[in-house]
Structures are given as C-alpha cells and as structure tokens.
Design a protein around this motif. Structure first.
Motif, short mmCIF file in Angstrom:
data_model
loop_
_atom_site.label_atom_id
_atom_site.label_comp_id
_atom_site.label_asym_id
_atom_site.label_seq_id
_atom_site.Cartn_x
_atom_site.Cartn_y
_atom_site.Cartn_z
N MET A 189 63.45 56.22 -13.85
CA MET A 189 64.21 57.17 -14.65
C MET A 189 63.34 57.83 -15.71
O MET A 189 63.38 59.04 -15.91
CB MET A 189 65.41 56.47 -15.30
N GLU A 190 62.53 57.04 -16.37
CA GLU A 190 61.68 57.58 -17.43
C GLU A 190 60.59 58.48 -16.89
O GLU A 190 60.15 59.42 -17.57
CB GLU A 190 61.09 56.43 -18.24
N HIS A 191 60.16 58.23 -15.66
CA HIS A 191 59.13 59.07 -15.03
C HIS A 191 59.73 60.23 -14.25
O HIS A 191 59.01 60.94 -13.55
CB HIS A 191 58.26 58.22 -14.11
N ARG A 192 61.03 60.39 -14.34
CA ARG A 192 61.74 61.52 -13.73
C ARG A 192 61.67 61.50 -12.20
O ARG A 192 61.76 62.55 -11.55
CB ARG A 192 61.25 62.85 -14.29
N GLU A 193 61.54 60.32 -11.63
CA GLU A 193 61.55 60.19 -10.17
C GLU A 193 62.97 60.04 -9.64
O GLU A 193 63.22 60.29 -8.46
CB GLU A 193 60.69 59.00 -9.75
N VAL A 194 63.89 59.60 -10.49
CA VAL A 194 65.32 59.59 -10.17
C VAL A 194 66.06 60.20 -11.36
O VAL A 194 65.57 60.14 -12.50
CB VAL A 194 65.85 58.17 -9.86
N LEU A 219 73.16 58.60 -9.32
CA LEU A 219 71.73 58.45 -9.54
C LEU A 219 71.03 58.71 -8.22
O LEU A 219 71.27 57.99 -7.24
CB LEU A 219 71.42 57.04 -10.04
N VAL A 220 70.18 59.74 -8.16
CA VAL A 220 69.53 60.13 -6.92
C VAL A 220 68.05 60.37 -7.17
O VAL A 220 67.61 60.52 -8.32
CB VAL A 220 70.16 61.42 -6.33
N THR A 221 67.28 60.43 -6.09
CA THR A 221 65.88 60.78 -6.23
C THR A 221 65.76 62.23 -6.68
O THR A 221 66.69 63.04 -6.48
CB THR A 221 65.12 60.60 -4.92
N ALA A 222 64.63 62.56 -7.26
CA ALA A 222 64.41 63.94 -7.70
C ALA A 222 64.53 64.90 -6.53
O ALA A 222 65.11 65.99 -6.65
CB ALA A 222 63.04 64.06 -8.36
N ASP A 223 63.98 64.51 -5.37
CA ASP A 223 64.07 65.38 -4.19
C ASP A 223 65.52 65.60 -3.78
O ASP A 223 65.93 66.74 -3.47
CB ASP A 223 63.29 64.77 -3.02
N ASP A 224 66.31 64.53 -3.76
CA ASP A 224 67.71 64.68 -3.36
C ASP A 224 68.53 65.45 -4.38
O ASP A 224 69.48 66.15 -4.02
CB ASP A 224 68.34 63.31 -3.11
N CYS A 225 68.16 65.34 -5.64
CA CYS A 225 68.83 66.16 -6.66
C CYS A 225 68.71 67.63 -6.31
O CYS A 225 69.70 68.38 -6.38
CB CYS A 225 68.20 65.88 -8.02
N LEU A 226 67.53 68.05 -5.89
CA LEU A 226 67.28 69.47 -5.63
C LEU A 226 67.79 69.91 -4.27
O LEU A 226 67.93 71.12 -4.02
CB LEU A 226 65.78 69.73 -5.74
#
Length: 407
Positions: free
Chosen positions: A73-78, A90-97
C-alpha cells in the motif's frame, strides 16, 4: 428465465462449493505473493477499515504478515478504490486502471439512483473537472471536497457534489487509510495522480469475465453480474462459450467455466477456516448456496449491510466470528475481563485481567459463534485456526467459543 443445457454434466452444490474453495485458496493456503493473490482474486472487499483485506490474505496465504500488505500500500502497488458493486476494494495498481473503466457504468447508475434529483441542473462533467483539480492539489475527504465544491455551486447538497466526483473520477484512498494498526481520514486523490499512469483506454470485458471464472467459477451469467454489478453479461459469456466448458447446476442452470480450472471431487476434505468480514467469497454469486446455506444468510449478512466474519466447517458457513482489540482501560470501564492465552478456548466467565499485546496497550480477542454445536474435532480445528490468527496479530490474545446461537 432459467437457462438450460441438457447435454452438459451436472455439478452438485457441494461440488460447486469445493471448486470455489479451491480457486479461493481456502482448501490449502498458497505460497504465492500477496500481490499475486490480490490480482488473482480481482481485489479484496475493503469496505470496512482496516481488517478485511489483511484477514482475507491471512486466510489464503502461508506465512503472510501484516507488514507485507502495508508495504504494498505504501509503495502504491495496491490501492483502495470503488469498483465491484460500487464498493471499496483493495486491488493491484494495474487492476485499478483496468477494472475501473470497465465498471464505470455501475458507478454511473449508482449516481443516478441515489443523487440524481439532488444534482438537477449541475453540469456533472464540469463538476468532475473541478473536483479533479481539488483532489490533485492535495488528498481530500468527501466532507472537505463537498464543502469546497459547494462554494462554487451554492444551493446544492455538498455530499451529493462530492459523491458525483467519486462516481465520475477514479478516486483512490491514500494511506494511512486502511493500514493495519494505523488510522487516518478517508482522503482521496485520482488514480492517475497517485499512480502516475492513466486508466486503460481499451480494457477487455472478456478478460475480466475469464478472470472471474478463474477465481469464482463455475458460474452463471447472473453470478458474474452479481459479483461486479454490471448487467447483460449473458451475451459476453455466450460469445466466450467456444473457449469455455459448460455444466448444469442442480436447478438446471447453465454454468460456464474454464476448461482446465480445478473442480475437486465432492468428497475432498475442506478444513476449518475463518473467512474475513465482507469477503467476496460470500458476495460473488447470485446463488450463494454453494458456500452459504440459506438458513444462515441473515446471521452473517445483516439488514444494515454488514457482512460478518464467517466460520467455515466442511466447506460451508457454520458460524460467525470477530476479531477485536481489548485495551486495559476499556476492560476496566466495562467491568469485563478476558483470560489471556495462546489461542485456547476459555470458559465463558473468563478470569484474571486483560492480557497486554506486544505494544503493551491491550490484547486481541477472537470470538467465534457457531450456529450449531461443534464436534470435538471441529472445535479443536477452530482453536488451531484462531491460534494462527492470534500469531498473525502479534501472538498474544484470547479465543472464546460461545454457545451456539439460537435461530
């Protein structure tokens, strides 16, 4: 109308349950990474702060610790963002987009249904642009955002203005919101600003449906719609049918599945599990009977929208549970004392003073409420699973198995 496929083999409700548990990694904990598990599950329901995603991973991953998810979370990976059914996931950064553009119709419908009248006369696109500027200037709560927007649009409900921005823009909640052991306001900025990338301009609905089947199948079209909130997905599955295999359930409905996905035998043992509150295991099918007996539904899904932690016994919901932190001052005020231990069940009356956790502030308490009496073997398995949970929280705590609830 019920879809039927006379040529397809029939899968029993128990077989469907075992398939779901296998794909959810609840038959056996996985050695994969937290990020990969979040991706496989297409996110974890995160409507409550902050336990559900952490507990959802704990129940599925071998050796998982809170710090692993906190780091992601702190590294912005999720990230935490409104997605399936318009709820926070709560999702991965890729899935968010990728998922947010696909699920935009769900948010649009929610906005029309809930705030349409209160937004009469408002140019929502212009409002979204103003909201973007404000949250990209600095993360803001909805109260802060609504107040600022109302200064430019007097006479309109600030809450409705803020929710319009939430529904029109991919807003993520920034840490420390949702981090285990910490607290913070639900402050938002745009996914583009937080991740430094734009949402996928050509996301694949087909790919999303196939991933759903990998994690939740076999399933009907109605099941997929229940999971995500979209409608008219029957045509999508019909188009995908040549690359899928089909079955029937006991009601004759057509089930779609990936050919090589696991479908364990109905006799496959299913261990006792403590499933997280709001877990999508219980929220991703129109017919939940494969995992949740109808007679127990109201006991874990409350009228005010809460979904309690669920005790699984032999692959079915057989009770509820909760994890709470009891601090010494709270116990003194309530006049209630908990018995310290390492996961062993205690007598209902307890004894002694509250045990302090690693930070010296309090202790974690696991309360399990079975719906029927547990066998000795199942009770021992509950104790073992609760012991693992207490180790996850820091190793100091109490387990209380309460008498079976009356229907």
């Amino acid at each position: 109308m019920t879809a039927r496929n006379p040529a397809a083999a029939t899968l029993s409700t128990r077989e469907l349950g075992r398939a779901l548990l296998a794909r959810q990694h609840l038959l056996e904990r996985s050695a994969t990474t937290p990020a990969r598990m979040v991706g496989h599950l297409l996110g974890l329901q995160a409507q409550a702060v902050s336990q559900p995603p952490y507990l959802g991973l704990w129940s599925r991953l071998d050796g998982f610790t809170p710090g692993q998810l906190t780091e992601l979370m702190e590294h912005r990976e999720v990230v935490r963002i409104a997605l399936q059914r318009g709820t926070i996931h709560l999702v991965t950064a890729d899935d968010c987009l990728t998922l947010r553009p696909l699920l935009q119709p769900v948010l649009d419908q929610a906005l029309r249904n809930t705030y349409g009248k209160r937004l009469a006369g408002v140019d929502v696109d212009k409002l979204a642009g103003a909201g973007r500027a404000l949250v990209e200037q600095e993360p803001r709560t909805f109260q802060q955002l609504g107040t600022l927007l109302a200064e430019e649009l007097p006479g309109h409900d600030p809450a409705a203005l803020a929710q319009a921005v939430r529904c029109r823009l991919p807003l993520v909640q920034v840490p420390p919101r949702g981090i285990w052991g910490r607290s913070g306001p639900a402050a938002h900025t745009t996914a583009e600003h937080w991740l430094g990338r734009r949402p996928d301009e050509r996301p694949s609905l087909d790919a999303m449906v196939l991933r759903y089947l990998a994690a939740f199948g076999p399933a009907t079209a109605t099941d997929v719609q229940k999971w995500c909130g979209l409608t008219r997905l029957g045509k999508v599955l019909a188009a995908l049918a040549p690359q899928l295999t089909t079955f029937r359930d006991e009601q004759g409905r057509t089930l779609y599945d990936l050919p090589d996905a696991p479908r364990p035998d109905a006799a496959t043992p299913a261990p006792v599990r403590l499933v997280a509150p709001f877990d999508n295991l219980l929220l991703s099918h129109a017919d939940r009977s494969r995992i949740l007996p109808e007679e127990h539904r109201s006991r874990v899904m409350t009228v005010n929208g809460l979904v309690l932690g669920s005790l699984l016994v032999d692959g079915l919901v057989a009770g509820s549970w909760e994890l709470t932190e009891v601090r010494p001052e709270r116990a003194r005020r309530s006049g209630r004392a908990e018995t310290p231990g390492s996961g062993r069940a205690e007598a209902p009356e307890g004894g002694g003073g509250p045990a302090q956790g690693p930070d010296g502030q309090g202790t974690w308490v696991v309360r399990v409420r079975p719906f029927t009496a547990l066998s000795r073997r199942d009770a021992a398995a509950v104790e073992e699973e609760a012991g693992r949970l207490l180790e996850f929280t820091g190793g100091t705590g109490v387990l209380r198995i309460e008498p079976p609830e009356l229907a």
